[in-house]
Motif scaffolding. Structure first.
Motif, PDB file in Angstrom:
ATOM      1  N   SER A   1      -4.078  -3.086  -6.926  1.00 50.62           N
ATOM      2  CA  SER A   1      -3.213  -3.962  -6.181  1.00 50.62           C
ATOM      3  C   SER A   1      -1.757  -3.534  -6.108  1.00 50.62           C
ATOM      4  O   SER A   1      -1.048  -4.011  -5.262  1.00 50.62           O
ATOM      5  N   TYR A   2      -1.306  -2.704  -7.014  1.00 50.82           N
ATOM      6  CA  TYR A   2       0.129  -2.553  -7.138  1.00 50.82           C
ATOM      7  C   TYR A   2       0.589  -1.110  -7.033  1.00 50.82           C
ATOM      8  O   TYR A   2       0.728  -0.425  -8.024  1.00 50.82           O
TER       9      TYR A   2
ATOM     10  N   ASP B   1       2.631  -4.421  -3.256  1.00 46.02           N
ATOM     11  CA  ASP B   1       1.376  -5.067  -3.620  1.00 46.02           C
ATOM     12  C   ASP B   1       0.563  -5.213  -2.342  1.00 46.02           C
ATOM     13  O   ASP B   1       0.930  -5.966  -1.445  1.00 46.02           O
TER      14      ASP B   1
END
Length: 1346
Positions: A17-18, A444
Motif C-alpha cells: 500500500s505504501y 498510498d
C-alpha cells in the motif's frame, strides 16, 4: 554552505500500500518502485507525506530531571568499590604466572637441547615458542602486579589499562614469534623438496653433477625427541587449565592470553610428536618434521592475531559483553528489593567498559520526576552495594537518574554536526554520514488512487482466473505525485546527480509500437504523464507477483526442460506462477492480438527507468533472473524456453527476443540523461543521469554490506529470505539470481506468499486484548513466547507439533491453500497428521516456527559452522519490514534460524529495498575504476544507528531441537584451536594409509606422500585464501629471491642459463636464451597460469629453464623462450590481457623472423589467452565483440600464425557446466568460476568467445585459427577441467584441426608444471616436459643443425 548533491529511493508499487521516496545526502538518486512494508498495517495517516518528528531537546530533559540527576557528596565518595587487594605476591594470578615462568624456562632449555641433539626441526621450533612464553610470563607478571595498584589522583580510574597493554604485548610477541617460525619452517621445506636448479644446468652439459633428493643430506629427527614432546603436552595442558581458571575468575585478558600460550604449546606438542613419529616410522618422510614446524607456526600466528585484536578492542574501550550486562542488571534489580517504593524504579540501561580485570559500569535508572536527591540516594547505594558485592570485577558503579515519565533523547555525546546550517525542517534532515536519509515522501495507492482505479491493496483481482494485476496508468500518476510531494517538501531536486531504483519483481509492462516516440516526446510540463503517454501501452495492466493463473504454463515449462531440477539448473528457479516467462506465455495465449501489437516488454524496473529516461531501457541482469527465461550459467536468453513461450518457429523466437531486448550486465554507470519532462516540471538538472534499475529483492541485499553467512529476512505481507553467495547451487525449492552489482556473486532467495498475512490470520482468531489495549499483537506475542519450542514441555512425554499455515496457494512449496497440522517424535519419526486441532493459542508460536523452519531447511546447503562447536547457521540474521518490530517474532526466528552473533533489526524505515536502491545509485555514479559495491558502500556504511540487536539468535539446546545439525562441514579457516590445521593431515593419513586401496582416488594411488600432501595444501589454500595472498607468493619479489637462494646452495652465483627482462609500454616478459648473441632456431612463446589473479613469469622461471634444457637435448642448437607477464585481475580485466598477449606475440615474431619456428603455449589461464590469440589471428578484425582497447593502435592483419600450439590443462571455457569437482584436483569449480567472471569484468559477457574460447562453436573459425602443425594438449584425468577440455578437442577434430592429446592417468591440473616441483626423482620430474618436447620436436624440425 557548499553545494550538495543528492540521491534517493522512490517506491511506487502495486505490491503493497505504501510507496515511498527516500533521499539521502549522496550524489545519485534512487527510485524504488516498491512499498514500505513497515506501514502495511498502519493507520491511513500514512497517505500523507511523511514527517519526521524533531528530536526531544536535551535542554528540556535536563530541566525536567534537575532535581534527581545530581548525587550527594556522600554518594560520590563511594563510586569506587574497593576490590579484594592482597599482597601481589600472594595473588593467584601472580602465583600461577610464576609457576608458568619457571616451567617455560625449564622446557625451553630442555627442548632446545633435545632438538639439537635429536636433530628435530619441530622441537627447535617448539623451543623458540617456549622462549616467547617465558618472555610473556615476565610481562604478564609485571602487568598483573601493576594493575592491582589502587587508583591515585593522577589515575582516578586505576591501572587496569596497564593489564590491557600487557595483553597486547604478550599477544604481539606470540604473533611475531609465529611469523618468524613460519618463515624458518618454509625455508627448511623449500630446501628439502623443491627442484634443484642445478638439474637444469646438468642437462645443458655444463659438467656439474648435483643430485636432487628429498633428504638433501639432512637426517630425520631421533625417536628420543618424542619423549620430550609428550612431556610438554602434559605440563602445558595442566598450565593452561590452571591459568585459565584464574583468568576467568579475575576476568583478566592478560592471564587469558598467557593461558592460550600454554594451550597452543600443548597443541603444538601434539603436532611435534606426530611429526617426529611420522619422520621415524614412515618411509621417505623426513619432510614431516619441518611440516610440523610450519603447522605449529600457523597455530601460533592464529592465537597471536586473535589476542592482539582482543587487546586492541579493550584499549579502545569496547563495551562490556552482554553476559556481564545481564549479571549487573540482575543484581541491580535484587538491590532495589531492599528499597522502599522500589516498584517506582526502573533499570533502563547498563553500559560500561573493561579496564584490565576491572569493570567500570554505568547504570541508567528511571525514577519519578518529583523525587529529590535524598530520595534517589538510597537507590544508588543499594544498587552499588549489590552489584559491587555480587558481580566479580566491578570496580566502579556510576548511577545516572532520568525522569521515568519522560523520554530522554540521545546520549551524553555532543553531536559533531550541530551548526546553524543543520535544518530542523521535516523531510529535509542534514546529517553527517553520506549514506543517511535526508528527505522522504510517500504515496498510498489505496488512499490516493483507490476510488479512481477501484483497487484493493494496490491491485485488481479476477478470482475466477486467479489473475492479479495493476493499472499501469496508476503507476504513472504515482510517479508524478511522489515527485510533486518531494518538491513540496523543499527537496533540492536540481542537485540530484543521478537516479537509480528498485521495483517489484516479475511484473511486466507491454509497450505499443508508438511507445518509443511518445517517450521521446515527453516534455510538456503542463500535462501529466498519463495524458502524454496515452497509446503507449498495448495492454493497460501489468500482472502482479500475487498472480496464480499460470499453472498450465508452469507445467509446460518443466516439461520442456524435462524436470523441475533441470529448469532450476538453467534459470535459477523452478516454474512459478508469478514469473514473467509464464505470464508472457499465458497472455500470448489469451490475448493474441495484444501480444502481436506489442513492440517491447519491460519488467517493472526497466519500465520505470524507461519513463525517466525518455526511451525504453534494458532489463537488469538480476531482475531478468526472475523470468524463468534467462540462462544463468550461459548468461543469455534460453533458446528452448523462448521457443516454448513464442510458438517455436525461428521467426517467432526472434520476435520474442526482440520484444525482450538486451539485458544489461553492468549494474552501475549511466544509461543516459533524464527526460526533459522531469527537468522542466520538477526542476531536475539536465545533467542528471539514469542508472540501471533492479528488482526489490535484489535491492534489499544492497541495503547493507552483507557478509558471507549473513542472512536478511524480510517480514512483510510476504516473507523473503535472502543471502549472498559465490556458490551457484540451484534447486527447485528456492531461487538463484545474478547479483545486481557484483559479477561472480549470486543472490539466494526464498519467497513465501503466506507471510505477514498468514500471521495476521492466526492473530485474528486469538482472544482480543483487553478493551483499550493499543497493541493488537499483544496476545499473539504473549502466547508465542509462553509456548515452548515445538510445544514440547517434556521430552519424555510430549510430541513435537508442526503446522503448515497456507491461507493462499503457496510458492515454496508449490501447494494449494490449506492448513495442515502434524505431530511427531523429537527425532522426526512417526509423523502423523492431527485430526483434532490443538488449542489455537499454540498456533502463535507454531506459525513462526513453520515459516522459519522452511527457511532453515532450504538454506542449509549455503551455511556452515561459524565457529568451533557451533552447528551450521547464519552468522547474523537481519530482519526488515513490519514484522521486524515484533519482539516475539524476532525471538522465535532466532530460536529456529540461529545467528551466532544475534538477530538484528535493520532500521531503514521498513523499506530495505528503497535504501538498497539508493546505495546502488551511490555506487553507480561514484565508483572508482574496478571498485565493487561492497568496497565503496563498506567504507561509508556505519552500523551505529542503522542496525539494532533485538535477539540473541543461536541458543545451545534450543536450536538443536528443531532438527539435525551439521557440526563439521565446511568449517572455516579461522576455527578455534587449529581445528582446520589438524583436519588436513588427518584426512591425508586416512585416505592414504587407512582407506582401502580400491577406494582411494586415482591421484592418491600414483602420487608420493609428499606430492599428495602438498596438493591437499594447495587445494585448501585455493579454496580459503584470497587471491591477493597467492599473488604475493607467486610474485617476482618472492619467487626470484628463492631461486637465487637455491642457486647459491649449489655453487652458482649466476644462473648458468641466460635470462633477461624485456619491458615495453603495452606488454612485458622474460627472454630465456642459450646463446643470446645468436639468432634462435626455435622460439617458445609462453603464457603462465594462475586464474588471471596470480602468477608471474618469475615464478615459472625454473620450469622454463628446465624446458629450455630439454629442447637443447632434443637437438635444437639455440632455442629461446619468451615468458609473457600480463596484467593480473583486479588491476585490469578483459580485453587488457588479450591485448598484451597479441603485442607479445608480435614481438616474438619480430625476434624469430620466421613464424615456422615459433611455438605458442601456456597452462591453465595462460592457455586460455593462447586460444584467444589464435581466434584473433584466425578472424582478423572480425573479433565478435572486440578484444582490443579502444585506445590501442590498430594491429596489422593478417598476422602470421605460429607453427604449433602446446597447451597444458587449458582453461577452455570461463564458466561451464562441464567443469566438475573431483576428489583429487586442487581446483574447485565455484572459485574457478568466480575468477573467470572477474576476468570477464562487468563490461564483457563471460560468453564472449575471445574472453572464453570454449564458447566458440563455429568450426570454420577454429579451422581458420589453427596453427600450421596443429595443437598438442596435455591434461590430467582427475582435473576439474577434463570434460570441458575433451569436448573442445572433439570440436577441433570435427573442424579438421590436427590435434594430439595426452590424458595423464591420475593426473591433476597442470601436472607437468606441478610435478617438476613435487616429484621425488628426476625421471618423474621431467616426464611431462620430455613429453611436450617430443611433440615439439616431431612437428617443428630444428634448423641449422651442426
Amino acid at each position: 554552505m557548499p553545494s550538495l548533491r543528492y540521491c534517493g529511493a522512490l517506491s511506487i508499487s502495486n505490491r503493497h500500500s505504501y510507496p515511498s521516496w527516500k533521499c539521502s545526502k549522496r550524489p545519485p538518486l534512487n527510485l524504488n518502485w516498491k512499498p514500505m512494508r513497515l506501514f502495511c498495517a498502519t493507520a491511513p495517516a500514512c497517505a500523507e507525506t511523511a514527517t519526521r518528528p524533531a528530536p526531544t531537546s536535551r535542554s528540556s530533559t535536563t530541566a525536567a530531571t534537575q532535581g534527581v540527576s545530581h548525587i550527594s557528596k556522600k554518594a560520590r565518595n563511594h563510586h569506587s568499590i574497593p576490590p579484594f587487594s592482597p599482597r601481589s605476591g600472594n595473588d593467584a594470578g601472580v602465583r600461577i604466572t610464576r609457576i608458568g615462568l619457571y616451567s617455560n624456562l625449564g622446557m625451553a632449555i630442555a627442548k632446545a637441547a633435545g632438538g639439537y641433539a635429536f636433530n628435530s626441526q619441530s622441537m627447535i621450533a617448539d623451543a623458540w615458542h617456549s622462549l616467547t612464553d617465558l618472555a610473556s610470563d615476565i610481562l604478564t607478571l609485571a602487568t598483573v602486579s601493576w594493575s592491582l595498584k589502587p587508583p591515585t589522583e593522577k589515575f582516578p580510574l586505576g591501572f587496569g589499562k596497564v593489564e590491557s597493554l600487557g595483553s597486547l604485548g604478550v599477544s604481539g610477541m606470540l604473533l611475531f614469534g609465529g611469523l618468524f617460525m613460519c618463515m624458518n619452517s618454509c625455508t627448511s621445506l623449500y630446501a628439502h623438496f623443491f627442484l634443484d636448479p642445478a638439474a637444469a644446468a646438468a642437462l645443458l652439459e655444463h659438467g656439474h653433477s648435483h643430485g636432487h633428493s628429498h633428504s638433501h643430506g639432512v637426517e630425520g629427527p631421533s625417536l628420543h625427541a618424542a619423549w620430550l614432546a609428550a612431556g610438554t603436552v602434559a605440563i602445558k595442558e595442566w598450565l593452561y587449565h590452571a591459568t585459565m581458571k584464574v583468568a576467568r575468575e579475575r576476568k583478566s585478558s592478560v592471564l587469558a592470553s598467557n593461558a592460550i600460550h600454554h594451550r597452543v604449546d600443548s597443541l603444538t606438542g601434539i603436532v611435534t610428536l606426530i611429526a617426529i613419529l611420522g619422520a621415524n616410522f614412515l618411509q621417505n618422510a623426513a619432510w614431516l618434521d619441518p611440516v610440523g614446524g610450519l603447522l605449529i607456526s600457523l597455530l601460533v600466528i592464529k592465537a597471536g592475531w586473535g589476542n592482539t585484536i582482543s587487546g586492541l578492542y579493550e584499549l579502545a574501550d569496547r563495551s562490556i559483553d552482554d553476559e556481564v550486562k545481564k549479571s549487573i542488571r540482575r543484581q541491580a534489580r535484587k538491590g532495589l528489593e531492599t528499597v522502599s517504593e522500589s516498584h517506582e524504579v526502573e533499570i533502563r540501561e547498563v553500559s560500561g567498559v573493561k579496564s584490565g580485570q576491572n569493570y567500570l559500569v554505568d547504570v541508567e535508572v528511571a525514577v519519578p520526576s518529583m523525587w529529590t536527591i535524598e530520595d534517589v540516594q538510597g537507590v544508588e547505594e543499594a544498587i552499588r552495594a549489590q552489584v559491587g558485592n555480587k558481580v566479580r570485577g566491578v570496580r566502579r558503579v556510576r548511577v545516572r537518574f532520568v525522569p521515568k515519565d519522560l523520554e530522554v533523547a540521545g546520549d551524553e555525546f555532543i553531536p559533531g554536526d550541530v551548526s546553524p546550517k543543520s535544518s530542523p525542517e521535516p523531510e529535509a534532515i542534514v546529517v553527517q554520514s553520506d549514506l543517511h536519509v535526508v528527505s522522504s515522501a510517500k504515496v498510498d495507492f489505496d488512499a490516493d488512487f483507490g476510488p479512481k482505479y477501484n483497487i484493493t491493496k494496490g491491485v485488481l483481482t479476477n478470482e475466477d482466473e486467479g489473475s492479479v494485476f495493476a493499472p499501469v496508468a496508476m503507476w504513472l500518476e504515482a510517479l508524478d505525485l511522489v515527485l510533486e510531494r518531494l518538491r513540496e517538501a523543499n527537496t533540492p531536486l536540481h542537485r540530484v546527480r543521478g537516479i537509480s531504483g528498485s521495483c517489484q519483481q516479475h511484473g511486466s509492462v507491454y509497450w505499443s509500437r508508438e511507445a518509443e516516440s511518445l517517450l521521446a516526446g515527453l516534455s510538456d510540463k503542463k500535462k501529466n504523464l498519463v495524458e502524454q503517454m496515452t497509446g503507449a501501452f498495448s495492454h493497460p495492466y501489468a500482472p502482479n507477483w500475487q498472480d496464480h493463473s499460470t499453472q498450465h504454463e508452469c507445467d509446460l515449462f518443466e516439461k520442456e526442460m524435462g524436470t523441475a531440477e533441470r529448469l532450476a539448473a538453467v534459470t535459477g528457479s523452478a516454474a512459478h506462477h508469478r514469473f514473467t516467462g509464464t505470464q508472457i506465455m499465458r497472455l500470448r495465449r489469451v490475448l493474441p492480438e495484444m501480444y502481436a501489437s506489442t513492440s517491447r516488454i519491460s519488467l517493472v524496473s526497466s519500465f520505470l527507468a524507461s519513463v525517466l529516461l525518455g526511451k525504453i531501457a534494458p532489463m537488469d541482469i538480476s531482475d531478468a533472473c526472475g523470468m524463468n527465461l534467462w540462462d544463468i550459467p550461459s548468461s543469455c536468453w534460453s533458446k528452448p524456453l523462448l521457443a516454448l513461450v513464442s510458438g517455436g518457429s525461428p521467426a517467432e523466437i526472434s520476435e520474442l527476443e526482440s520484444k525482450l531486448g538486451k539485458v544489461r550486465r553492468d549494474g552501475g554507470g549511466s544509461m543516459g540523461a533524464i527526460s526533459p519532462y522531469f527537468t522542466q516540471k520538477y526542476g531536475f538538472s539536465a545533467e542528471c543521469e539514469i542508472a540501471p534499475f533492479t528488482g526489490d529483492n535484489p535491492a534489499t541485499i544492497l541495503a547493507l554490506p552483507l557478509r558471507p553467512l549473513d542472512a536478511i529476512v524480510s517480514l512483510g505481507t510476504s516473507t523473503t529470505f535472502l543471502m549472498v553467495t559465490p556458490v551457484y547451487k540451484p534447486d527447485p525449492s528456492y531461487h538463484f539470481f545474478n547479483h545486481p552489482t557484483t559479477p561472480g556473486q549470486y543472490m539466494f532467495m526464498l519467497c513465501y506468499k503466506n507471510g505477514g498475512l498468514a500471521r495476521e490470520k492466526v492473530r485474528d482468531v486469538l482472544p482480543k486484548p483487553a478493551e483499550g489495549g493499543g497493541d493488537v499483537w499483544a496476545n499473539f506475542n504473549k502466547y508465542a513466547l509462553e509456548t515452548p519450542p515445538l510445544d514440547v514441555q517434556s521430552e519424555e512425554e510430549d510430541k513435537a507439533k508442526l503446522g503448515l499455515y497456507f491461507y493462499l496457494p503457496e510458492i515454496v512449496p508449490n501447494i494449494r491453500a490449506g492448513n495442515w497440522k502434524y505431530e511427531c517424535n523429537l527425532d522426526g519419526t512417526q509423523l502423523q497428521e492431527v485430526k483434532q486441532p490443538w488449542e489455537k493459542e499454540k498456533d502463535a508460536r507454531l506459525i513462526i516456527e513453520s515459516q522459519a523452519l522452511s527457511m532453515r531447511l532450504r538454506s542449509s546447503k549455503l551455511v556452515h559452522s561459524p565457529g568451533e562447536g557451533l552447528p551450521a547457521q547464519p552468522r547474523r540474521v537481519y530482519l526488515v519490514g513490519g514484522g521486524s518490530l515484533n519482539p516475539a517474532i524476532a525471538q522465535v526466528m532466532g530460536d529456529v534460524l540461529g545467528g551466532s552473533e544475534g538477530v538484528y533489526k535493520l532500521d531503514v524505515g521498513g523499506n530495505a529495498c528503497a535504501l538498497g536502491g539508493a546505495y546502488k545509485a551511490v555506487w553507480a555514479f561514484e565508483r572508482g575504476e574496478g571498485e565493487t559495491f561492497d568496497e565503496l558502500i563498506g567504507k561509508r556504511w556505519k552500523e551505529e544507528g542503522a542496525i539494532e540487536k533485538i535477539g540473541d539468535g543461536y541458543k545451545r539446546g534450543t536450536f538443536e531441537k528443531y532438527g539435525g545439525t551439521q557440526m563439521h562441514d565446511s568449517v572455516p579457516l579461522d576455527a578455534d584451536d587449529g581445528l582446520q590445521v589438524v583436519r588436513l593431515p588427518a584426512s591425508f593419513i586416512f585416505e592414504r594409509y587407512i582407506l582401502q586401496l580400491k577406494r582411494r582416488p586415482a591421484f592418491v594411488k600414483r602420487a608420493s606422500p609428499f606430492e599428495d600432501f602438498v596438493v591437499r595444501c594447495v587445494r585448501h589454500a585455493f579454496a580459503n585464501l584470497p587471491p591477493r595472498i597467492g599473488r604475493v607468493f607467486f610474485s617476482k619479489a618472492v619467487a626470484l629471491p628463492f631461486l637465487r637462494y637455491r642457486l647459491l646452495r649449489h655453487g652458482y652465483v649466476h644462473s648458468p642459463i641466460s635470462w633477461r627482462e624485456h619491458r615495453e609500454r603495452s606488454y612485458g616478459g622474460i627472454w630465456i636464451t642459450r646463446k643470446p648473441e645468436e639468432k634462435p632456431d626455435f622460439v617458445l612463446y609462453y603464457a603462465h597460469g594462475g586464474g588471471f589473479s596470480m602468477g608471474s613469469s618469475h615464478f615459472y622461471l625454473e620450469f622454463l629453464l628446465t624446458w629450455l634444457s630439454t629442447l637443447v637435448r632434443a637437438g635444437y642448437q639455440n632455442p629461446a623462450i619468451f615468458a609473457l607477464d600480463y596484467t593480473l585481475v583486479p588491476d585490469a580485466a578483459f580485453p587488457v590481457q588479450l591485448d598484451e598477449t597479441i603485442r607479445g606475440y608480435e614481438h616474438v615474431l619480430a625476434v624469430a623472423g620466421d613464424p615456422s619456428i615459433v611455438c605458442i603455449g601456456g597452462d591453465s589461464a595462460g592457455a586460455l589467452l593462447i586460444l584467444s590469440l589464435l581466434l584473433h589471428l584466425g578472424s582478423g578484425d572480425e573479433d565478435n565483440g572486440g578484444g582490443r582497447h579502444e585506445q590501442a593502435d590498430p594491429i596489422p592483419t593478417p598476422t602470421p600464425k605460429p607453427a604449433l600450439a602446446v597447451l597444458i590443462s587449458p582453461w577452455v571455457t570461463l564458466v561451464s557446466t562441464r567443469h566438475k569437482n573431483t576428489p583429487s584436483d586442487y581446483l574447485e569449480v565455484q572459485h574457478l568460476h568466480r575468477y573467470g567472471l572477474q576476468y570477464a569484468g562487468g563490461r564483457t559477457s563471460e560468453n564472449n568467445i575471445l574472453a572464453s574460447p570454449g564458447n566458440c562453436t563455429d568450426k570454420s573459425r577454429w579451422q581458420r585459427s589453427r596453427p600450421l602443425a596443429g595443437v598438442f594438449v596435455t591434461y590430467g584425468e582427475e582435473e576439474v577441467l577434463a570434460d570441458d577440455i575433451e569436448d573442445w578437442i572433439n570440436t577441433l577434430r570435427e573442424a579438421g584441426v590436427i590435434v594430439e592429446s595426452k590424458r595423464e592417468r591420475g593426473g591433476v591440473h597442470a601436472w607437468p608444471v606441478a610435478s617438476l616441483f613435487l616429484s621425488s626423482n628426476r625421471d618423474e620430474r621431467l616426464e611431462g616436459l620430455v613429453s611436450l618436447t617430443d611433440e615439439v620436436r616431431k612437428r617443428v624440425p630444428y634448423k641449422n643443425k651442426k
